[in-house]
Design a protein around this motif. Structure first.
Motif, PDB file in Angstrom:
ATOM      1  N   VAL A  29       0.842  -1.201   0.000  1.00 42.74           N
ATOM      2  CA  VAL A  29       0.000   0.000   0.000  1.00 42.74           C
ATOM      3  C   VAL A  29       0.874   1.245   0.000  1.00 42.74           C
ATOM      4  O   VAL A  29       0.645   2.193  -0.773  1.00 42.74           O
ATOM      5  CB  VAL A  29      -0.952   0.000   1.217  1.00 42.74           C
ATOM      6  N   ARG A  30       1.894   1.266   0.846  1.00 41.19           N
ATOM      7  CA  ARG A  30       2.796   2.426   0.884  1.00 41.19           C
ATOM      8  C   ARG A  30       3.540   2.588  -0.446  1.00 41.19           C
ATOM      9  O   ARG A  30       3.690   3.698  -0.952  1.00 41.19           O
ATOM     10  CB  ARG A  30       3.797   2.267   2.026  1.00 41.19           C
ATOM     11  N   ASP A  31       4.029   1.469  -1.000  1.00 42.87           N
ATOM     12  CA  ASP A  31       4.742   1.538  -2.284  1.00 42.87           C
ATOM     13  C   ASP A  31       3.863   2.174  -3.356  1.00 42.87           C
ATOM     14  O   ASP A  31       4.322   3.012  -4.145  1.00 42.87           O
ATOM     15  CB  ASP A  31       5.151   0.131  -2.743  1.00 42.87           C
ATOM     16  N   PHE A  32       2.598   1.760  -3.387  1.00 39.61           N
ATOM     17  CA  PHE A  32       1.673   2.232  -4.416  1.00 39.61           C
ATOM     18  C   PHE A  32       1.498   3.742  -4.330  1.00 39.61           C
ATOM     19  O   PHE A  32       1.615   4.468  -5.341  1.00 39.61           O
ATOM     20  CB  PHE A  32       0.326   1.532  -4.261  1.00 39.61           C
ATOM     21  N   PHE A  33       1.224   4.245  -3.131  1.00 41.27           N
ATOM     22  CA  PHE A  33       0.961   5.677  -3.013  1.00 41.27           C
ATOM     23  C   PHE A  33       2.250   6.501  -3.057  1.00 41.27           C
ATOM     24  O   PHE A  33       2.217   7.651  -3.514  1.00 41.27           O
ATOM     25  CB  PHE A  33       0.157   5.962  -1.748  1.00 41.27           C
ATOM     26  N   GLU A  34       3.357   5.932  -2.614  1.00 41.14           N
ATOM     27  CA  GLU A  34       4.621   6.645  -2.746  1.00 41.14           C
ATOM     28  C   GLU A  34       4.976   6.841  -4.219  1.00 41.14           C
ATOM     29  O   GLU A  34       5.447   7.900  -4.626  1.00 41.14           O
ATOM     30  CB  GLU A  34       5.742   5.879  -2.047  1.00 41.14           C
ATOM     31  N   THR A  35       4.732   5.802  -5.018  1.00 32.84           N
ATOM     32  CA  THR A  35       5.118   5.837  -6.428  1.00 32.84           C
ATOM     33  C   THR A  35       4.065   6.484  -7.310  1.00 32.84           C
ATOM     34  O   THR A  35       4.392   7.244  -8.241  1.00 32.84           O
ATOM     35  CB  THR A  35       5.398   4.414  -6.934  1.00 32.84           C
ATOM     36  N   PHE A  36       2.803   6.202  -7.037  1.00 35.52           N
ATOM     37  CA  PHE A  36       1.739   6.638  -7.938  1.00 35.52           C
ATOM     38  C   PHE A  36       0.727   7.571  -7.276  1.00 35.52           C
ATOM     39  O   PHE A  36      -0.338   7.830  -7.834  1.00 35.52           O
ATOM     40  CB  PHE A  36       1.000   5.409  -8.497  1.00 35.52           C
ATOM     41  N   GLY A  37       1.066   8.070  -6.084  1.00 33.50           N
ATOM     42  CA  GLY A  37       0.136   8.935  -5.349  1.00 33.50           C
ATOM     43  C   GLY A  37      -0.166  10.250  -6.033  1.00 33.50           C
ATOM     44  O   GLY A  37      -1.187  10.886  -5.737  1.00 33.50           O
ATOM     45  N   ASP A  38       0.682  10.661  -6.964  1.00 29.47           N
ATOM     46  CA  ASP A  38       0.384  11.887  -7.706  1.00 29.47           C
ATOM     47  C   ASP A  38      -0.735  11.672  -8.722  1.00 29.47           C
ATOM     48  O   ASP A  38      -1.325  12.649  -9.215  1.00 29.47           O
ATOM     49  CB  ASP A  38       1.635  12.384  -8.429  1.00 29.47           C
ATOM     50  N   HIS A  39      -1.004  10.405  -9.038  1.00 27.73           N
ATOM     51  CA  HIS A  39      -2.061  10.090 -10.011  1.00 27.73           C
ATOM     52  C   HIS A  39      -3.302   9.506  -9.336  1.00 27.73           C
ATOM     53  O   HIS A  39      -4.423   9.865  -9.701  1.00 27.73           O
ATOM     54  CB  HIS A  39      -1.539   9.099 -11.048  1.00 27.73           C
ATOM     55  N   PHE A  40      -3.100   8.611  -8.363  1.00 22.02           N
ATOM     56  CA  PHE A  40      -4.227   7.914  -7.734  1.00 22.02           C
ATOM     57  C   PHE A  40      -4.513   8.483  -6.346  1.00 22.02           C
ATOM     58  O   PHE A  40      -3.612   8.704  -5.548  1.00 22.02           O
ATOM     59  CB  PHE A  40      -3.936   6.420  -7.628  1.00 22.02           C
ATOM     60  N   ASP A  41      -5.803   8.679  -6.084  1.00 22.50           N
ATOM     61  CA  ASP A  41      -6.259   9.189  -4.786  1.00 22.50           C
ATOM     62  C   ASP A  41      -6.752   8.082  -3.872  1.00 22.50           C
ATOM     63  O   ASP A  41      -6.886   8.293  -2.661  1.00 22.50           O
ATOM     64  CB  ASP A  41      -7.398  10.194  -5.004  1.00 22.50           C
ATOM     65  N   ALA A  42      -7.049   6.926  -4.430  1.00 25.25           N
ATOM     66  CA  ALA A  42      -7.563   5.808  -3.652  1.00 25.25           C
ATOM     67  C   ALA A  42      -7.301   4.529  -4.434  1.00 25.25           C
ATOM     68  O   ALA A  42      -6.988   4.565  -5.635  1.00 25.25           O
ATOM     69  CB  ALA A  42      -9.065   5.974  -3.381  1.00 25.25           C
TER      70      ALA A  42
END
Length: 295
Positions: free
Chosen positions: A104-117
């Motif tokens: 979960v952290r990897d996802f938002f660290e890497t793609f958090g600028d695109h995905f909000d949830a």
């Protein structure tokens, strides 16, 4: 986004039998969760005692109370109480994989600028025939991971959050919390999905955030299961999406209920403790699974 802090919200209403395993799976993460917020939604059994015993002084666990009945209220209270930059939400019967928090952290660290949830994959630990289902999920996860690595964000975009295994950024929650529904007769995860999409937020598949859940809903009597499925179209209709609501009715009538009846015998005969079918289990009375409203 920098490496985000992670809160996990666990709404609970009379979950004394399953919540301990949910918490232990969160404790056993290879990258620890920053905080676990258990939201007691007026439990009348020993849920709180089970939480206290499982936590045994673990400082990451907090218990808050949602006095307004319904998982939609418990979830919102948990999100409002959490301190993490990313707030995950699981059910009390969810058992996350040991690498789940890191994924979960990897996802938002890497793609958090695109995905909000986002939502991860789930399979049922107490139902038969899960092998092919899990293999298919593995193929989808691998393909999504590959596409994301190549910069194709559209390959990960999904149209719906799954409440048993989902996460949302704090910023996104603050943007939509005022528009969320407070109705207890709708699907809270679908309602949150629609609220996010209306705000222009993007929702993605978190491919490595795997978990297993209980399939106990399928053991409900037919009328109770139908009432549960009917919340799909009600949620869509409440948001003014009448065409989508009509499609949901058709899906319930021609897909969900036929599948429920086709699996009636094997799901009830299956003994998850042995992994075998036992005919005498068919004589058991079907449990009345509590609806999200607490009914």
């Amino acid at each position: 986004m920098v490496r985000p802090s992670l809160s996990v919200i666990v709404p609970a209403f009379n979950e004394q039998e399953l919540i301990s395993e949910c918490l232990h799976a969160l404790f056993d993460q290879d990258e620890p969760v920053d905080e676990i917020v258990v939201v007691d939604n007026n439990s009348t059994d020993r849920t709180l005692a089970a939480v206290q015993k499982a936590a045994a002084g673990d400082q990451s666990v907090r218990v808050v109370r949602a006095s307004d009945q319904g998982v939609i209220n418990a979830r919102s209270e948990g999100f409002d109480s959490a301190t993490g930059q990313v707030m995950a939400r699981v059910d009390a019967d969810t058992r996350v994989d040991v690498t789940w928090a890191r994924a979960v952290r990897d996802f938002f660290e890497t793609f958090g600028d695109h995905f909000d949830a986002g939502s991860g994959m789930c399979w049922a630990y107490d139902l038969p025939f899960q092998g092919p289902f899990r293999r298919q999920q593995g193929r989808i996860a691998a393909e999504t991971t590959r596409a994301l690595g190549e910069g194709d964000m559209s390959a990960a975009e999904i149209g719906r959050l799954f409440g048993s295994n989902m996460a949302i950024t704090r910023d996104a929650w603050l943007r939509v919390r005022g528009a969320r529904s407070r109705r207890t007769d709708v699907f809270e995860d679908l309602d949150l999905t629609l609220t996010l999409l209306a705000e222009g937020c993007s929702i993605g598949l978190i491919p490595e955030a795997s978990a297993s859940i209980s399939g106990r809903r399928y053991l409900s009597p037919p009328a109770a299961y139908l009432r549960y499925c009917w919340r799909d179209q009600r949620t869509l209709r409440a948001r003014g999406l009448r065409s989508a609501a009509r499609r949901a009715v058709l899906r319930t009538v021609f897909v969900q209920m036929p599948f429920y009846f086709a699996m009636w015998l094997p799901f009830r005969a299956f003994d998850p403790s042995t992994g075998r079918m036992r005919v005498n289990r068919l004589l058991r009375r079907s449990p009345q699974r509590v609806l999200p409203s607490g009914e």
